[in-house]
Write a protein that holds these residues in place. Structure first.
Motif, mmCIF file in Angstrom:
data_model
loop_
_atom_site.group_PDB
_atom_site.id
_atom_site.type_symbol
_atom_site.label_atom_id
_atom_site.label_comp_id
_atom_site.label_asym_id
_atom_site.label_seq_id
_atom_site.Cartn_x
_atom_site.Cartn_y
_atom_site.Cartn_z
ATOM 1 N N HIS A 34 -8.211 -42.629 -36.647
ATOM 2 C CA HIS A 34 -8.255 -41.795 -35.528
ATOM 3 C C HIS A 34 -7.503 -40.562 -35.659
ATOM 4 O O HIS A 34 -7.482 -39.608 -34.744
ATOM 5 C CB HIS A 34 -7.644 -42.847 -34.302
ATOM 6 C CG HIS A 34 -6.404 -43.155 -34.593
ATOM 7 N ND1 HIS A 34 -6.042 -44.037 -35.781
ATOM 8 C CD2 HIS A 34 -5.059 -43.001 -33.994
ATOM 9 C CE1 HIS A 34 -4.626 -44.311 -35.561
ATOM 10 N NE2 HIS A 34 -4.212 -43.606 -34.777
ATOM 11 N N LYS A 35 -6.930 -40.265 -36.707
ATOM 12 C CA LYS A 35 -6.191 -39.065 -36.796
ATOM 13 C C LYS A 35 -7.152 -38.143 -38.120
ATOM 14 O O LYS A 35 -6.430 -36.862 -38.209
ATOM 15 C CB LYS A 35 -4.658 -39.166 -37.673
ATOM 16 C CG LYS A 35 -3.816 -40.101 -36.845
ATOM 17 C CD LYS A 35 -3.004 -39.087 -35.834
ATOM 18 C CE LYS A 35 -2.187 -39.866 -34.831
ATOM 19 N NZ LYS A 35 -1.046 -40.060 -35.050
ATOM 20 N N ALA A 36 -7.999 -38.604 -38.337
ATOM 21 C CA ALA A 36 -8.790 -37.809 -39.478
ATOM 22 C C ALA A 36 -9.369 -36.390 -38.933
ATOM 23 O O ALA A 36 -8.943 -35.435 -39.840
ATOM 24 C CB ALA A 36 -10.041 -38.572 -39.849
ATOM 25 N N SER A 40 3.984 -44.387 -33.451
ATOM 26 C CA SER A 40 3.485 -45.497 -34.265
ATOM 27 C C SER A 40 3.823 -45.034 -35.812
ATOM 28 O O SER A 40 3.910 -46.030 -36.547
ATOM 29 C CB SER A 40 2.155 -46.042 -34.156
ATOM 30 O OG SER A 40 1.301 -44.937 -34.312
ATOM 31 N N SER A 41 3.583 -43.700 -36.228
ATOM 32 C CA SER A 41 3.528 -43.316 -37.578
ATOM 33 C C SER A 41 5.058 -43.719 -38.695
ATOM 34 O O SER A 41 4.630 -44.150 -39.499
ATOM 35 C CB SER A 41 3.298 -42.117 -37.483
ATOM 36 O OG SER A 41 2.077 -41.399 -36.991
ATOM 37 N N PRO A 42 6.221 -43.514 -37.743
ATOM 38 C CA PRO A 42 7.275 -43.776 -38.657
ATOM 39 C C PRO A 42 7.531 -45.371 -38.759
ATOM 40 O O PRO A 42 8.626 -45.478 -39.336
ATOM 41 C CB PRO A 42 8.276 -43.055 -38.052
ATOM 42 C CG PRO A 42 7.792 -42.886 -36.745
ATOM 43 C CD PRO A 42 6.296 -42.980 -36.585
ATOM 44 N N GLY A 54 -2.591 -32.249 -32.003
ATOM 45 C CA GLY A 54 -2.163 -31.492 -33.233
ATOM 46 C C GLY A 54 -0.603 -31.121 -32.804
ATOM 47 O O GLY A 54 -0.125 -30.310 -33.482
ATOM 48 N N HIS A 55 0.175 -31.681 -31.767
ATOM 49 C CA HIS A 55 1.315 -31.435 -31.602
ATOM 50 C C HIS A 55 2.425 -32.259 -32.740
ATOM 51 O O HIS A 55 1.944 -33.027 -33.365
ATOM 52 C CB HIS A 55 1.674 -31.837 -30.158
ATOM 53 C CG HIS A 55 1.947 -33.512 -30.028
ATOM 54 N ND1 HIS A 55 1.791 -34.229 -28.835
ATOM 55 C CD2 HIS A 55 2.180 -34.422 -31.064
ATOM 56 C CE1 HIS A 55 2.024 -35.430 -29.002
ATOM 57 N NE2 HIS A 55 2.385 -35.535 -30.252
ATOM 58 N N ILE A 56 3.484 -31.294 -32.812
ATOM 59 C CA ILE A 56 4.637 -31.878 -33.658
ATOM 60 C C ILE A 56 5.851 -31.851 -32.727
ATOM 61 O O ILE A 56 5.989 -30.952 -32.026
ATOM 62 C CB ILE A 56 4.806 -30.959 -34.967
ATOM 63 C CG1 ILE A 56 4.619 -29.615 -34.636
ATOM 64 C CG2 ILE A 56 3.874 -31.306 -35.836
ATOM 65 C CD1 ILE A 56 5.093 -28.567 -35.840
ATOM 66 N N LEU A 65 13.532 -35.716 -32.472
ATOM 67 C CA LEU A 65 12.561 -34.691 -32.289
ATOM 68 C C LEU A 65 12.858 -34.569 -30.743
ATOM 69 O O LEU A 65 12.631 -33.393 -30.035
ATOM 70 C CB LEU A 65 10.904 -34.859 -32.420
ATOM 71 C CG LEU A 65 10.661 -34.801 -34.143
ATOM 72 C CD1 LEU A 65 9.367 -35.467 -34.434
ATOM 73 C CD2 LEU A 65 10.740 -33.377 -34.180
ATOM 74 N N ASP A 66 12.516 -35.794 -29.857
ATOM 75 C CA ASP A 66 12.261 -35.713 -28.571
ATOM 76 C C ASP A 66 12.513 -36.717 -27.807
ATOM 77 O O ASP A 66 12.968 -37.795 -28.219
ATOM 78 C CB ASP A 66 10.620 -35.431 -28.201
ATOM 79 C CG ASP A 66 9.876 -36.058 -29.477
ATOM 80 O OD1 ASP A 66 10.285 -37.048 -29.932
ATOM 81 O OD2 ASP A 66 8.583 -35.708 -29.457
ATOM 82 N N GLU A 67 12.340 -36.699 -26.466
ATOM 83 C CA GLU A 67 12.730 -37.532 -25.395
ATOM 84 C C GLU A 67 11.725 -37.470 -24.121
ATOM 85 O O GLU A 67 11.749 -36.348 -23.807
ATOM 86 C CB GLU A 67 14.198 -37.866 -24.976
ATOM 87 C CG GLU A 67 14.396 -39.034 -24.006
ATOM 88 C CD GLU A 67 13.881 -40.405 -24.509
ATOM 89 O OE1 GLU A 67 12.796 -40.703 -24.437
ATOM 90 O OE2 GLU A 67 14.836 -41.254 -24.887
HETATM 91 C C1 F6R Z 1 7.263 -38.309 -31.759
HETATM 92 C C2 F6R Z 1 6.772 -37.180 -31.516
HETATM 93 C C3 F6R Z 1 5.179 -37.258 -31.595
HETATM 94 C C4 F6R Z 1 4.393 -38.258 -32.302
HETATM 95 C C5 F6R Z 1 2.862 -37.954 -32.439
HETATM 96 C C6 F6R Z 1 2.330 -38.963 -33.198
HETATM 97 O O1 F6R Z 1 8.870 -38.513 -31.790
HETATM 98 O O2 F6R Z 1 7.367 -36.377 -31.183
HETATM 99 O O3 F6R Z 1 4.854 -35.752 -32.025
HETATM 100 O O4 F6R Z 1 4.921 -37.941 -33.823
HETATM 101 O O5 F6R Z 1 2.884 -37.941 -31.145
HETATM 102 O O6 F6R Z 1 2.460 -40.334 -32.445
HETATM 103 P P1 F6R Z 1 2.109 -41.582 -33.085
HETATM 104 O O7 F6R Z 1 2.744 -41.553 -34.505
HETATM 105 O O8 F6R Z 1 2.448 -42.572 -32.253
HETATM 106 O O9 F6R Z 1 0.592 -41.603 -33.457
#
Ligand code: F6R
Length: 642
Positions: free
Chosen positions: A229-231, A64-66, A165-167, A92-94
């Motif tokens: 919710h991310k704070a 949702s962030s981007p 805290g994942h990226i 980044l991922d799938e």
């Molecule tokens: C997305 C990804 C994740 C999201 C993370 C935040 O490609 O790899 O790391 O960036 O889960 O997700 P949102 O933005 O939906 O809160």
């Protein structure tokens, strides 16, 4: 480079002296402002490369962030001729395993929210493949890394942060030397994705993700976080030392990274929570109250027992200087908080109201309770709702959205079968047998089926009506708004429309309320509460000139997700044990949301349990500060427009 648009944050921190932040933090008023600036920075990189006839290599994220960044890039493409012809992208991922055309695949996402709207060459867009045999995964990951290298490496990497805290999908425990690989997805992350996949069981257990090292190799990184919710995780990522338990902390070691966030996501940073630790403050009553409550909670001492030494020893001597001594300050703040407590949410008639949260007059008020989903009214303020009706106010409840996303297919089947059998029984088949069969078929592939959604909405309507009647309303006081943004936007993309604002204005104009209650609960995972609140804010702004608006007060409630902090509360309504039970019965009317609703977020308790625990906890916190002991308290904050 990006620049803070908030000159200082928080405003009451006059001269920052000590920073607790280990990553450059850039704070914007909201996600829209922040996303615009990020999109501009990406455009700058692309155009700079264009001017040098080079390719720009971008690492992209989903989630949702981007979303707003992508819609901003699309409008730069449409309106300012930004071309993506020289751009290569690496996602980044799938999820694994997952087909490209699955509506929750990141292939589908990128196409839907970016690629198909811009002039990028599809051959230049790379996303890890979720649909290859397991035996090919290793070589695919190696090729992915090689491809990035062959293009000169990533010029830029965009990141969101997960609640773990994942990226990317580099979950807690990931090493900083990791490269593109197959990983197991953390359970919290899977639960967060459960609603998108129509239930936890459908969420893949694995994913292919680029590694921490791959991310860190980018020449520039922007990580974003929007919303309350991310704070908590933002604070950990920004202020904790580097460690594998919060992979986003690795970014602290990158030479060119910015953590871009909105006010809400920044809310738990030390400078926001305890600004006196970060520098010289502008002390007003609000900040003093925050500090006194903080100190009292930290020491586990009632407010009236705090001493001069307590203040001095905990970095609050400056506050004491302003207030003369602890005794004076304690009494002042104690009274301030005491005055928030009232059993009369609509004001107490025939009494001096100078120290009460609500006005005594008019004795009978017109009230609108706005409820974003059909059950937020009773979950978040059921006790107050019951009181308002009992105390003779003209109460209306307005269900802003249909809530149709959150009904299980099995519930729909139950209703269809009931309908079918009832029709057979009474020989009054209104819907044809084929229609019924089609509906049943649609249950298997439910997404997007309009009729199914309608049935889901009707199920929730029935429940909401039942609960509102239980609280004492007659049908004239029950309003279903079915706001279009929710019906049209899908789960991910919720954008307020003019129609939504008009609907809200029309209801306000028709009722001319003295009191409006609205959900100020900004932590809801799909942003529905936020959009509903924005509709109300905008309607208030536009109606500002109307005479009756001068007497119209807006109260915000929170509930199932998170309560206000004690110092933020302007009105606290105590509930007796019996009232709490009655509130529970009202919540029980929402049968489709019982047990395991499709959108429980990461909290596994049922809504009534969360709500009761919150209300009990608020009462406990008041008690610990030295106030009377109540069974439970519902809390409200008055919203004043600047
Ligand atoms: C997305 C990804 C994740 C999201 C993370 C935040 O490609 O790899 O790391 O960036 O889960 O997700 P949102 O933005 O939906 O809160």
């Amino acid at each position: 480079m990006l620049e803070n648009n908030l000159k200082t944050f928080p405003e009451n921190l006059l001269y920052p002296i000590k920073s607790y932040e280990r990553i450059p933090v850039i704070i914007y008023e909201d996600s829209k402002d922040g996303s615009k600036q990020i999109a501009r920075r990406i455009a700058e990189i692309i155009q700079d490369k264009q001017s040098r006839k080079q390719a720009a290599v971008l690492g992209l994220a989903t989630g949702s962030s981007p979303l707003k960044v992508y819609s901003e890039l699309i409008s730069l493409h449409r309106n300012e001729d930004l071309s993506f012809k020289n751009v290569y992208t690496f996602n980044l991922d799938e999820y694994y395993p997952l087909e490209d055309d699955h509506p929750e695949s990141y292939h589908y996402f990128m196409n839907e929210y970016l690629f198909r709207h811009i002039d990028i060459d599809p051959d230049n867009t790379y996303i890890p493949k979720g649909n290859i045999p397991l035996t090919d995964v290793k070589s695919h990951c190696l090729e992915y890394e090689e491809k990035i290298k062959s293009l000169g490496g990533l010029d830029f990497q965009l990141l969101g942060i997960g609640r773990t805290g994942h990226i990317g999908f580099n979950e807690p425990g990931s090493d900083e030397r990791t490269m593109t690989r197959l990983v197991r997805i953390d359970n919290i992350t899977r639960r967060d994705a459960a609603s998108d996949f129509d239930g936890l069981v459908n969420v893949p257990y694995e994913a292919i993700t680029v590694g921490v090292k791959t991310i860190m190799s980018a020449r520039e990184i922007i990580i974003m976080a929007w919303g309350q919710h991310k704070a908590d995780i933002v604070r950990e990522a920004v202020e904790n030392p580097v460690g594998a338990n919060v992979p986003a902390t690795y970014l602290q070691e990158h030479p060119n990274v910015s953590f871009v966030m909105d006010r809400a996501a920044a809310g738990r940073l030390t400078r926001a929570q305890t600004p006196w630790k970060a520098g010289v403050c502008q002390w007003d009553d609000d900040l003093s109250c925050k500090a006194v409550v903080w100190l009292s909670q930290k020491l586990g001492k009632a407010i009236l027992k705090l001493t001069d030494e307590d203040y001095n020893e905990h970095g609050l001597s400056e506050l004491l200087l302003n207030a003369q001594n602890a005794y004076q300050l304690n009494i002042k703040m104690f009274n301030r908080l005491q005055h928030t407590i009232t059993g009369w949410p609509g004001g107490k008639p025939n009494t001096d109201d100078s120290n009460r949260p609500e006005r005594a007059l008019p004795a009978q008020k017109r009230v609108i309770i706005f409820s974003p989903h059909p059950d937020d009214d009773v979950i978040s303020m059921g006790g107050t709702f019951l009181r308002l009706v009992e105390q003779g106010h003209e109460v209306h409840v307005a269900y802003q959205t249909s809530g149709n996303n959150a009904v299980h297919n099995s519930d729909v089947l139950r209703y269809i079968e009931f309908y079918e059998e009832f029709a057979n029984h009474t020989n009054s088949n209104v819907a044809s047998q084929t229609e019924i069969e089609n509906l049943k078929l649609a249950l298997i592939d439910a997404k997007g089926n309009i009729k199914l959604k309608k049935i889901k909405a009707l199920i929730r309507r029935g429940e909401a009506r039942d609960a509102a009647r239980f609280c004492g309303l007659d049908d004239g006081g029950i309003h279903f708004m079915d706001m279009p943004f929710y019906e049209k936007g899908g789960i991910k993309n919720k954008i307020l429309t003019e129609e939504d604002i008009q609907l809200t204005m029309n209801l306000l104009k028709a009722i001319k309320p003295h009191q409006v209650f609205a959900a100020g609960d900004l932590a809801d995972p799909h942003g529905t509460h936020r959009v509903c609140l924005n509709a109300i804010f905008e309607a208030f702004r536009r109606l500002n000139h109307e005479d009756w608006m001068k007497d119209c007060w807006l109260w915000l409630y929170r509930g199932a997700w998170e309560d206000f902090k004690i110092d933020e509360i302007n009105m606290a309504i105590p509930l007796s044990p019996n009232e709490l039970l009655k509130k529970r019965s009202a919540i029980f009317k929402h049968q489709s949301q019982k047990d395991r609703p499709p959108f429980p977020g990461e909290d596994t308790r049922e809504f009534w349990q969360r709500s009761e625990e919150r209300n009990r906890n608020t009462a406990k916190l008041y008690r610990e500060l030295g106030f009377a002991e109540y069974e439970a308290i519902e809390a409200f904050k008055r919203w004043k427009f600047k």
